[in-house]
Design a protein around this motif. Sequence first.
Motif, PDB file in Angstrom:
ATOM      1  N   LEU A 198     120.805  81.216   6.089  1.00  0.00           N
ATOM      2  CA  LEU A 198     120.554  81.495   4.674  1.00  0.00           C
ATOM      3  C   LEU A 198     120.856  82.946   4.332  1.00  0.00           C
ATOM      4  CD1 LEU A 198     117.293  79.442   3.967  1.00  0.00           C
ATOM      5  CD2 LEU A 198     119.682  78.751   3.780  1.00  0.00           C
ATOM      6  N   ASP A 199     120.782  83.835   5.332  1.00  0.00           N
ATOM      7  CA  ASP A 199     121.114  85.241   5.092  1.00  0.00           C
ATOM      8  C   ASP A 199     122.617  85.446   4.930  1.00  0.00           C
ATOM      9  OD1 ASP A 199     118.450  86.080   5.219  1.00  0.00           O
ATOM     10  OD2 ASP A 199     118.514  86.229   7.407  1.00  0.00           O
ATOM     11  N   LEU A 200     123.392  84.434   5.308  1.00  0.00           N
ATOM     12  CA  LEU A 200     124.851  84.544   5.227  1.00  0.00           C
ATOM     13  C   LEU A 200     125.408  83.954   3.933  1.00  0.00           C
ATOM     14  CD1 LEU A 200     125.673  83.479   8.917  1.00  0.00           C
ATOM     15  CD2 LEU A 200     125.302  85.790   8.016  1.00  0.00           C
ATOM     16  N   LEU A 201     124.531  83.369   3.091  1.00  0.00           N
ATOM     17  CA  LEU A 201     124.984  82.803   1.822  1.00  0.00           C
ATOM     18  C   LEU A 201     125.418  83.912   0.864  1.00  0.00           C
ATOM     19  CD1 LEU A 201     122.250  80.067   1.210  1.00  0.00           C
ATOM     20  CD2 LEU A 201     124.606  79.708   1.994  1.00  0.00           C
ATOM     21  N   GLY A 221     122.592  79.279  -6.236  1.00  0.00           N
ATOM     22  CA  GLY A 221     122.011  79.942  -5.067  1.00  0.00           C
ATOM     23  C   GLY A 221     120.724  79.311  -4.573  1.00  0.00           C
ATOM     24  N   TYR A 222     120.079  78.489  -5.418  1.00  0.00           N
ATOM     25  CA  TYR A 222     118.794  77.864  -5.061  1.00  0.00           C
ATOM     26  C   TYR A 222     118.815  76.400  -5.468  1.00  0.00           C
ATOM     27  CZ  TYR A 222     116.605  82.354  -3.992  1.00  0.00           C
ATOM     28  OH  TYR A 222     116.282  83.562  -3.415  1.00  0.00           O
ATOM     29  N   SER A 223     117.873  75.636  -4.920  1.00  0.00           N
ATOM     30  CA  SER A 223     117.707  74.234  -5.313  1.00  0.00           C
ATOM     31  C   SER A 223     116.225  73.904  -5.387  1.00  0.00           C
ATOM     32  CB  SER A 223     118.410  73.296  -4.330  1.00  0.00           C
ATOM     33  OG  SER A 223     117.957  73.514  -3.005  1.00  0.00           O
ATOM     34  N   ARG A 242     116.163  78.408  -0.943  1.00  0.00           N
ATOM     35  CA  ARG A 242     117.463  79.087  -0.961  1.00  0.00           C
ATOM     36  C   ARG A 242     118.519  78.107  -0.459  1.00  0.00           C
ATOM     37  NH1 ARG A 242     121.469  81.840  -2.194  1.00  0.00           N
ATOM     38  NH2 ARG A 242     121.872  83.965  -1.467  1.00  0.00           N
ATOM     39  N   GLY A 243     119.637  78.038  -1.151  1.00  0.00           N
ATOM     40  CA  GLY A 243     120.700  77.121  -0.766  1.00  0.00           C
ATOM     41  C   GLY A 243     120.590  75.789  -1.482  1.00  0.00           C
ATOM     42  N   GLN A 244     121.509  74.904  -1.165  1.00  0.00           N
ATOM     43  CA  GLN A 244     121.608  73.623  -1.854  1.00  0.00           C
ATOM     44  C   GLN A 244     120.949  72.464  -1.123  1.00  0.00           C
ATOM     45  OE1 GLN A 244     122.841  73.194  -5.083  1.00  0.00           O
ATOM     46  NE2 GLN A 244     122.577  75.414  -4.862  1.00  0.00           N
TER      47      GLN A 244
END
Length: 449
Positions: A293-296, A333-335, A393-395
Amino acid sequence: MALVLHAGRTNKNAFKTLIAAEYSGVRVEMAQNFEMGVSNKTPEFLKMNPIGKVPVLETPDGPIFESNAIARYVSRLKPDSPLCGSSPIETAHIDQWIDFSSLEIDANLGNWLRPRMGRAVYLPPVGYLLVSSVLVDRKGMICYNMSNDLLVEEATISALKRALDALSTHLASNTYLVGHSVTLADIIMTMNLYMGFTRLMTKSFTSEFPHVERYFWTMVNQPNFSKILGEVKQTEQVPPVTSTKKPSEPKETAKSKPKDEPKKEAKKAPAKPKEEAVEEEEEAPKPKPKNPLDLLPPSKMILDDWKRLYSNTKTNFREVAIKGFWDMYDPEGYSLWFCDYKYNDENTVSFVTLNKVGGFLQRMDLARKYAFGKMLVIGSEPPFKVKGLWLFRGQEVPQFIIDECYDMELYDWKKVDISNEDQKERVNQMIEDQEPFEGEALLDAKCFK
Protein backbone atom coordinates in the motif's frame (compact mmCIF):
# COMPACT_ATOMS: atom_id res chain seq x y z
CA MET A 1 16.25 -8.10 47.17
CA ALA A 2 14.21 -7.82 43.98
CA LEU A 3 12.33 -10.77 42.54
CA VAL A 4 14.65 -12.38 39.99
CA LEU A 5 13.36 -14.83 37.40
CA HIS A 6 15.88 -17.36 36.10
CA ALA A 7 14.89 -18.43 32.58
CA GLY A 8 15.53 -17.67 28.93
CA ARG A 9 13.81 -14.66 27.42
CA THR A 10 11.70 -16.75 25.03
CA ASN A 11 10.44 -19.25 27.61
CA LYS A 12 6.62 -19.35 27.52
CA ASN A 13 6.54 -20.61 31.13
CA ALA A 14 8.47 -17.51 32.22
CA PHE A 15 5.92 -15.37 30.33
CA LYS A 16 3.23 -16.55 32.79
CA THR A 17 5.02 -14.80 35.65
CA LEU A 18 5.97 -11.68 33.69
CA ILE A 19 2.37 -11.12 32.53
CA ALA A 20 0.99 -11.78 36.03
CA ALA A 21 3.51 -9.24 37.33
CA GLU A 22 2.17 -6.62 34.88
CA TYR A 23 -1.38 -7.12 36.17
CA SER A 24 -0.26 -7.15 39.81
CA GLY A 25 2.11 -4.19 39.62
CA VAL A 26 5.00 -6.35 40.86
CA ARG A 27 8.56 -5.79 39.66
CA VAL A 28 10.21 -8.97 38.38
CA GLU A 29 13.71 -8.83 36.89
CA MET A 30 15.15 -11.39 34.49
CA ALA A 31 18.43 -13.00 35.56
CA GLN A 32 21.33 -11.44 33.68
CA ASN A 33 23.20 -13.47 31.05
CA PHE A 34 21.07 -16.59 31.59
CA GLU A 35 22.06 -19.37 29.17
CA MET A 36 19.89 -22.47 28.94
CA GLY A 37 21.92 -25.63 29.40
CA VAL A 38 24.70 -23.75 31.20
CA SER A 39 23.27 -21.42 33.85
CA ASN A 40 20.73 -24.00 35.04
CA LYS A 41 23.49 -26.58 35.65
CA THR A 42 25.59 -24.48 38.01
CA PRO A 43 25.79 -25.43 41.73
CA GLU A 44 24.08 -22.13 42.61
CA PHE A 45 21.08 -22.88 40.40
CA LEU A 46 20.83 -26.51 41.55
CA LYS A 47 20.53 -25.27 45.13
CA MET A 48 17.36 -23.45 44.06
CA ASN A 49 15.98 -26.34 41.99
CA PRO A 50 17.80 -29.68 42.36
CA ILE A 51 16.57 -31.00 39.01
CA GLY A 52 17.75 -27.95 37.08
CA LYS A 53 14.46 -27.01 35.40
CA VAL A 54 13.43 -23.47 34.59
CA PRO A 55 11.93 -21.11 35.46
CA VAL A 56 12.96 -20.44 39.06
CA LEU A 57 12.00 -17.28 40.97
CA GLU A 58 14.45 -15.95 43.51
CA THR A 59 12.64 -14.15 46.37
CA PRO A 60 13.72 -12.62 49.70
CA ASP A 61 12.14 -15.63 51.43
CA GLY A 62 13.76 -18.27 49.25
CA PRO A 63 13.44 -19.70 45.73
CA ILE A 64 10.28 -21.03 44.07
CA PHE A 65 10.20 -23.42 41.14
CA GLU A 66 7.35 -24.75 38.92
CA SER A 67 5.93 -22.04 36.66
CA ASN A 68 2.31 -22.18 37.87
CA ALA A 69 3.42 -21.87 41.51
CA ILE A 70 5.61 -18.90 40.63
CA ALA A 71 2.77 -17.16 38.78
CA ARG A 72 0.42 -17.76 41.74
CA TYR A 73 2.97 -16.29 44.14
CA VAL A 74 3.41 -13.14 42.07
CA SER A 75 -0.37 -12.74 41.63
CA ARG A 76 -0.98 -13.03 45.38
CA LEU A 77 1.50 -10.28 46.22
CA LYS A 78 -1.21 -7.78 45.35
CA PRO A 79 -3.89 -7.66 48.09
CA ASP A 80 -7.32 -8.77 46.84
CA SER A 81 -5.85 -9.49 43.43
CA PRO A 82 -8.57 -9.94 40.78
CA LEU A 83 -6.28 -12.52 39.15
CA CYS A 84 -6.97 -14.92 42.03
CA GLY A 85 -10.77 -14.70 42.26
CA SER A 86 -13.18 -12.82 44.53
CA SER A 87 -14.77 -15.84 46.22
CA PRO A 88 -13.88 -19.43 47.14
CA ILE A 89 -15.81 -20.78 44.15
CA GLU A 90 -14.08 -18.39 41.73
CA THR A 91 -10.69 -19.37 43.16
CA ALA A 92 -11.58 -23.04 42.74
CA HIS A 93 -12.65 -22.47 39.13
CA ILE A 94 -9.39 -20.63 38.43
CA ASP A 95 -7.42 -23.58 39.83
CA GLN A 96 -9.62 -25.93 37.83
CA TRP A 97 -8.76 -24.25 34.52
CA ILE A 98 -5.08 -23.96 35.44
CA ASP A 99 -4.97 -27.72 36.01
CA PHE A 100 -6.94 -28.34 32.80
CA SER A 101 -4.59 -26.18 30.75
CA SER A 102 -1.54 -27.94 32.19
CA LEU A 103 -2.77 -31.53 32.00
CA GLU A 104 -4.93 -31.44 28.87
CA ILE A 105 -3.47 -28.66 26.71
CA ASP A 106 0.20 -28.21 27.63
CA ALA A 107 0.94 -31.90 28.16
CA ASN A 108 -0.49 -32.93 24.80
CA LEU A 109 1.19 -30.08 22.95
CA GLY A 110 4.49 -31.11 24.52
CA ASN A 111 3.96 -34.76 23.56
CA TRP A 112 3.29 -33.63 20.00
CA LEU A 113 6.26 -31.25 19.73
CA ARG A 114 9.07 -33.04 21.58
CA PRO A 115 9.32 -36.05 19.23
CA ARG A 116 9.29 -33.75 16.21
CA MET A 117 12.17 -31.75 17.68
CA GLY A 118 14.20 -34.90 18.29
CA ARG A 119 13.80 -34.73 22.08
CA ALA A 120 11.78 -37.96 22.34
CA VAL A 121 11.06 -41.07 20.28
CA TYR A 122 8.93 -40.23 17.24
CA LEU A 123 6.27 -42.80 16.35
CA PRO A 124 4.27 -41.96 13.21
CA PRO A 125 0.47 -42.17 13.19
CA VAL A 126 -0.62 -45.80 12.89
CA GLY A 127 -4.08 -45.71 14.43
CA TYR A 128 -3.26 -47.32 17.78
CA LEU A 129 -1.29 -46.79 20.99
CA LEU A 130 2.04 -48.49 21.51
CA VAL A 131 2.25 -50.19 24.88
CA SER A 132 5.65 -49.66 26.46
CA SER A 133 5.27 -52.42 29.01
CA VAL A 134 2.65 -54.83 30.35
CA LEU A 135 2.06 -55.49 34.03
CA VAL A 136 -0.04 -58.16 35.72
CA ASP A 137 -1.55 -57.38 39.11
CA ARG A 138 -2.20 -59.85 41.98
CA LYS A 139 -5.61 -60.74 40.54
CA GLY A 140 -4.08 -61.61 37.19
CA MET A 141 -5.51 -58.54 35.46
CA ILE A 142 -3.40 -57.05 32.66
CA CYS A 143 -2.44 -53.40 33.19
CA TYR A 144 -0.88 -51.20 30.54
CA ASN A 145 1.86 -48.84 31.61
CA MET A 146 1.92 -46.11 28.98
CA SER A 147 4.96 -43.89 28.52
CA ASN A 148 4.16 -40.32 27.44
CA ASP A 149 7.10 -40.32 25.07
CA LEU A 150 5.76 -43.45 23.41
CA LEU A 151 2.29 -42.20 22.62
CA VAL A 152 1.96 -42.23 18.86
CA GLU A 153 1.31 -38.82 17.33
CA GLU A 154 -2.21 -39.68 16.20
CA ALA A 155 -3.34 -40.41 19.75
CA THR A 156 -1.68 -37.28 21.10
CA ILE A 157 -3.40 -35.04 18.55
CA SER A 158 -6.73 -36.77 19.24
CA ALA A 159 -6.38 -36.06 22.97
CA LEU A 160 -5.46 -32.44 22.25
CA LYS A 161 -8.48 -31.95 19.99
CA ARG A 162 -10.75 -33.40 22.65
CA ALA A 163 -9.40 -30.82 25.12
CA LEU A 164 -9.69 -27.94 22.65
CA ASP A 165 -13.27 -28.93 21.86
CA ALA A 166 -14.16 -28.81 25.56
CA LEU A 167 -12.44 -25.44 25.90
CA SER A 168 -14.20 -24.07 22.82
CA THR A 169 -17.58 -25.15 24.20
CA HIS A 170 -16.92 -23.24 27.42
CA LEU A 171 -15.73 -20.14 25.55
CA ALA A 172 -18.82 -20.11 23.31
CA SER A 173 -20.64 -18.24 26.09
CA ASN A 174 -17.71 -16.84 28.08
CA THR A 175 -15.18 -14.16 27.16
CA TYR A 176 -12.84 -15.23 29.96
CA LEU A 177 -12.41 -18.59 31.66
CA VAL A 178 -13.72 -17.35 35.01
CA GLY A 179 -15.82 -14.24 35.66
CA HIS A 180 -15.81 -11.10 33.55
CA SER A 181 -12.14 -10.11 33.58
CA VAL A 182 -8.68 -11.60 33.13
CA THR A 183 -7.60 -14.06 35.84
CA LEU A 184 -4.51 -16.17 36.36
CA ALA A 185 -6.34 -19.01 34.61
CA ASP A 186 -6.45 -16.91 31.41
CA ILE A 187 -2.75 -16.06 31.66
CA ILE A 188 -1.67 -19.68 32.11
CA MET A 189 -4.11 -21.03 29.53
CA THR A 190 -3.01 -18.48 26.93
CA MET A 191 0.67 -19.21 27.52
CA ASN A 192 0.08 -22.92 27.16
CA LEU A 193 -1.84 -22.27 23.93
CA TYR A 194 0.96 -19.92 22.84
CA MET A 195 3.35 -22.79 22.14
CA GLY A 196 0.66 -24.51 20.08
CA PHE A 197 -0.31 -21.49 18.00
CA THR A 198 3.28 -20.42 17.31
CA ARG A 199 4.90 -23.85 16.84
CA LEU A 200 2.36 -26.54 15.91
CA MET A 201 -1.25 -25.55 15.27
CA THR A 202 -1.75 -24.07 11.81
CA LYS A 203 -4.78 -22.02 10.83
CA SER A 204 -6.41 -25.07 9.23
CA PHE A 205 -6.04 -26.91 12.56
CA THR A 206 -7.33 -24.17 14.87
CA SER A 207 -10.24 -23.22 12.58
CA GLU A 208 -12.02 -26.28 13.98
CA PHE A 209 -12.16 -24.42 17.31
CA PRO A 210 -13.35 -20.87 16.47
CA HIS A 211 -14.04 -19.84 20.06
CA VAL A 212 -10.52 -20.88 21.11
CA GLU A 213 -9.13 -18.84 18.20
CA ARG A 214 -11.06 -15.75 19.22
CA TYR A 215 -10.07 -16.21 22.84
CA PHE A 216 -6.36 -16.64 22.08
CA TRP A 217 -6.05 -13.63 19.78
CA THR A 218 -8.11 -11.48 22.14
CA MET A 219 -5.84 -12.39 25.04
CA VAL A 220 -2.45 -11.95 23.33
CA ASN A 221 -3.56 -8.50 22.17
CA GLN A 222 -4.37 -7.31 25.69
CA PRO A 223 -1.86 -4.54 26.61
CA ASN A 224 -0.29 -6.48 29.52
CA PHE A 225 0.16 -9.52 27.28
CA SER A 226 1.49 -7.71 24.20
CA LYS A 227 3.97 -5.77 26.35
CA ILE A 228 5.66 -9.10 27.19
CA LEU A 229 4.98 -11.09 24.02
CA GLY A 230 5.27 -8.46 21.32
CA GLU A 231 3.74 -9.43 17.98
CA VAL A 232 2.41 -13.00 17.91
CA LYS A 233 2.17 -14.87 14.61
CA GLN A 234 0.55 -18.23 14.01
CA THR A 235 2.74 -20.96 12.55
CA GLU A 236 2.22 -21.81 8.89
CA GLN A 237 3.39 -25.43 9.14
CA VAL A 238 3.97 -28.26 11.58
CA PRO A 239 7.73 -28.66 12.12
CA PRO A 240 9.25 -31.62 10.28
CA VAL A 241 10.50 -34.59 12.27
CA THR A 242 14.11 -34.31 13.44
CA SER A 243 15.87 -37.67 13.56
CA THR A 244 17.39 -38.58 16.92
CA LYS A 245 19.48 -41.44 15.50
CA LYS A 246 23.06 -41.06 14.34
CA PRO A 247 23.95 -42.76 11.04
CA SER A 248 25.73 -46.01 11.69
CA GLU A 249 29.27 -46.42 10.40
CA PRO A 250 30.49 -49.67 8.84
CA LYS A 251 32.74 -51.61 11.17
CA GLU A 252 36.17 -52.57 9.91
CA THR A 253 37.25 -56.16 10.43
CA ALA A 254 40.74 -57.05 11.58
CA LYS A 255 41.47 -58.71 8.22
CA SER A 256 40.52 -55.73 6.13
CA LYS A 257 42.61 -53.26 8.11
CA PRO A 258 46.13 -52.74 6.66
CA LYS A 259 48.87 -53.74 9.13
CA ASP A 260 51.40 -50.98 8.55
CA GLU A 261 49.05 -48.11 7.73
CA PRO A 262 50.48 -44.93 9.22
CA LYS A 263 48.35 -43.30 11.90
CA LYS A 264 46.39 -40.30 10.76
CA GLU A 265 45.70 -37.43 13.01
CA ALA A 266 42.08 -37.59 14.07
CA LYS A 267 39.99 -34.74 12.80
CA LYS A 268 38.10 -32.84 15.42
CA ALA A 269 34.38 -32.97 14.94
CA PRO A 270 32.74 -29.56 14.70
CA ALA A 271 31.33 -28.41 18.00
CA LYS A 272 27.63 -29.13 18.36
CA PRO A 273 25.36 -26.27 19.26
CA LYS A 274 24.16 -26.38 22.83
CA GLU A 275 20.75 -27.94 23.16
CA GLU A 276 18.06 -25.61 24.41
CA ALA A 277 14.62 -26.31 25.77
CA VAL A 278 11.77 -26.36 23.27
CA GLU A 279 10.46 -23.09 24.60
CA GLU A 280 13.85 -21.38 24.12
CA GLU A 281 14.08 -21.92 20.35
CA GLU A 282 13.15 -19.13 18.01
CA GLU A 283 13.85 -18.21 14.41
CA ALA A 284 16.13 -15.33 13.51
CA PRO A 285 14.07 -12.22 12.65
CA LYS A 286 13.47 -11.74 8.94
CA PRO A 287 13.70 -8.31 7.30
CA LYS A 288 10.29 -6.67 7.14
CA PRO A 289 9.05 -6.36 3.53
CA LYS A 290 7.70 -3.08 2.20
CA ASN A 291 3.91 -2.80 2.49
CA PRO A 292 2.38 -2.81 -1.03
CA LEU A 293 0.00 0.00 0.00
CA ASP A 294 3.00 2.30 0.49
CA LEU A 295 3.84 1.78 -3.19
CA LEU A 296 0.46 3.03 -4.48
CA PRO A 297 0.30 6.42 -6.26
CA PRO A 298 -0.24 9.34 -3.85
CA SER A 299 -3.88 10.07 -2.94
CA LYS A 300 -5.48 13.45 -2.51
CA MET A 301 -7.24 12.09 0.60
CA ILE A 302 -5.16 12.46 3.75
CA LEU A 303 -6.50 9.81 6.12
CA ASP A 304 -5.29 11.57 9.27
CA ASP A 305 -7.16 14.74 8.24
CA TRP A 306 -10.42 12.77 8.05
CA LYS A 307 -9.79 11.06 11.39
CA ARG A 308 -9.09 14.43 12.98
CA LEU A 309 -12.29 15.93 11.53
CA TYR A 310 -14.31 12.93 12.75
CA SER A 311 -12.88 13.17 16.28
CA ASN A 312 -13.23 16.96 16.63
CA THR A 313 -16.77 17.38 15.28
CA LYS A 314 -19.13 17.58 18.25
CA THR A 315 -22.17 19.33 16.74
CA ASN A 316 -23.85 19.49 13.31
CA PHE A 317 -22.22 16.18 12.46
CA ARG A 318 -24.02 15.75 9.14
CA GLU A 319 -23.21 19.25 7.95
CA VAL A 320 -19.59 19.22 9.10
CA ALA A 321 -18.13 15.71 9.37
CA ILE A 322 -20.22 13.82 6.78
CA LYS A 323 -19.96 16.61 4.21
CA GLY A 324 -16.23 16.89 4.97
CA PHE A 325 -15.79 13.16 4.41
CA TRP A 326 -17.26 13.22 0.92
CA ASP A 327 -15.28 16.35 0.06
CA MET A 328 -12.08 14.52 1.06
CA TYR A 329 -12.95 11.07 -0.31
CA ASP A 330 -10.77 9.85 -3.17
CA PRO A 331 -12.45 6.91 -4.96
CA GLU A 332 -9.24 6.17 -6.89
CA GLY A 333 -6.99 5.97 -3.86
CA TYR A 334 -9.45 4.48 -1.34
CA SER A 335 -12.43 2.13 -1.26
CA LEU A 336 -15.38 1.66 1.09
CA TRP A 337 -16.61 -1.72 2.30
CA PHE A 338 -19.61 -3.02 4.25
CA CYS A 339 -19.05 -6.08 6.42
CA ASP A 340 -21.64 -8.35 8.04
CA TYR A 341 -20.82 -10.96 10.67
CA LYS A 342 -21.58 -14.45 9.37
CA TYR A 343 -22.55 -16.03 12.70
CA ASN A 344 -24.96 -13.58 14.32
CA ASP A 345 -26.98 -16.46 15.74
CA GLU A 346 -24.05 -17.02 18.16
CA ASN A 347 -24.36 -13.49 19.58
CA THR A 348 -26.66 -14.40 22.45
CA VAL A 349 -24.74 -12.63 25.28
CA SER A 350 -24.30 -8.86 25.00
CA PHE A 351 -20.93 -8.49 26.75
CA VAL A 352 -19.48 -11.46 24.83
CA THR A 353 -20.58 -9.85 21.55
CA LEU A 354 -19.09 -6.49 22.55
CA ASN A 355 -15.81 -8.13 23.57
CA LYS A 356 -15.76 -10.01 20.27
CA VAL A 357 -15.97 -6.74 18.35
CA GLY A 358 -13.41 -5.12 20.66
CA GLY A 359 -10.99 -7.97 20.05
CA PHE A 360 -11.44 -7.59 16.29
CA LEU A 361 -10.60 -3.90 16.48
CA GLN A 362 -7.51 -4.64 18.57
CA ARG A 363 -6.28 -7.12 15.99
CA MET A 364 -6.90 -4.58 13.22
CA ASP A 365 -4.29 -2.30 14.79
CA LEU A 366 -1.82 -3.39 12.10
CA ALA A 367 -4.01 -1.52 9.59
CA ARG A 368 -4.27 1.78 11.48
CA LYS A 369 -2.11 3.61 8.93
CA TYR A 370 -4.33 2.48 6.06
CA ALA A 371 -7.89 2.23 7.39
CA PHE A 372 -10.84 3.78 9.20
CA GLY A 373 -13.75 1.72 10.47
CA LYS A 374 -17.10 1.78 12.25
CA MET A 375 -18.54 -1.33 13.90
CA LEU A 376 -22.18 -1.40 15.03
CA VAL A 377 -23.72 -3.90 17.44
CA ILE A 378 -27.42 -3.84 16.65
CA GLY A 379 -30.48 -5.01 18.57
CA SER A 380 -32.18 -4.56 21.93
CA GLU A 381 -32.27 -8.31 22.62
CA PRO A 382 -30.32 -11.37 21.42
CA PRO A 383 -29.22 -12.52 19.00
CA PHE A 384 -27.36 -9.28 18.30
CA LYS A 385 -26.23 -8.29 14.80
CA VAL A 386 -22.73 -7.04 14.05
CA LYS A 387 -22.27 -4.84 10.98
CA GLY A 388 -19.42 -2.60 9.92
CA LEU A 389 -18.17 0.02 7.49
CA TRP A 390 -14.48 0.19 6.53
CA LEU A 391 -12.42 2.65 4.51
CA PHE A 392 -9.29 0.99 3.08
CA ARG A 393 -6.35 2.34 1.11
CA GLY A 394 -6.50 0.90 -2.39
CA GLN A 395 -9.29 -0.73 -4.35
CA GLU A 396 -9.43 -4.07 -2.54
CA VAL A 397 -9.45 -5.26 1.07
CA PRO A 398 -5.67 -5.28 1.73
CA GLN A 399 -4.23 -8.79 1.48
CA PHE A 400 -1.89 -8.34 4.45
CA ILE A 401 -4.92 -7.68 6.67
CA ILE A 402 -6.67 -10.81 5.39
CA ASP A 403 -3.49 -12.81 6.06
CA GLU A 404 -2.80 -11.44 9.54
CA CYS A 405 -6.25 -10.84 11.04
CA TYR A 406 -8.23 -14.08 11.25
CA ASP A 407 -11.48 -12.22 12.04
CA MET A 408 -11.70 -11.04 8.43
CA GLU A 409 -13.03 -14.39 7.25
CA LEU A 410 -15.77 -14.29 9.88
CA TYR A 411 -17.46 -11.45 7.92
CA ASP A 412 -19.06 -11.14 4.50
CA TRP A 413 -17.45 -8.18 2.67
CA LYS A 414 -19.21 -6.08 0.03
CA LYS A 415 -17.69 -3.12 -1.76
CA VAL A 416 -19.75 0.08 -1.54
CA ASP A 417 -21.07 1.45 -4.82
CA ILE A 418 -20.93 5.20 -4.18
CA SER A 419 -23.01 5.86 -7.30
CA ASN A 420 -25.89 4.14 -5.49
CA GLU A 421 -27.60 6.76 -3.31
CA ASP A 422 -29.05 4.16 -0.94
CA GLN A 423 -25.62 2.68 -0.24
CA LYS A 424 -24.13 6.16 0.14
CA GLU A 425 -26.82 7.06 2.69
CA ARG A 426 -26.09 3.83 4.56
CA VAL A 427 -22.44 4.93 4.77
CA ASN A 428 -23.58 8.26 6.24
CA GLN A 429 -25.75 6.55 8.84
CA MET A 430 -22.97 4.19 9.93
CA ILE A 431 -20.41 6.98 10.29
CA GLU A 432 -22.97 9.01 12.24
CA ASP A 433 -24.13 6.11 14.49
CA GLN A 434 -27.70 6.87 13.51
CA GLU A 435 -30.30 5.27 15.76
CA PRO A 436 -32.44 3.43 15.04
CA PHE A 437 -30.26 1.85 12.40
CA GLU A 438 -32.22 -0.06 9.77
CA GLY A 439 -35.20 -0.08 12.13
CA GLU A 440 -33.34 -1.47 15.18
CA ALA A 441 -31.76 -0.02 18.31
CA LEU A 442 -27.98 0.32 18.63
CA LEU A 443 -26.46 -1.66 21.49
CA ASP A 444 -23.08 -0.05 20.83
CA ALA A 445 -21.00 1.63 18.14
CA LYS A 446 -17.22 1.39 18.03
CA CYS A 447 -14.81 3.41 15.91
CA PHE A 448 -11.41 2.39 14.53
CA LYS A 449 -9.29 5.43 13.77
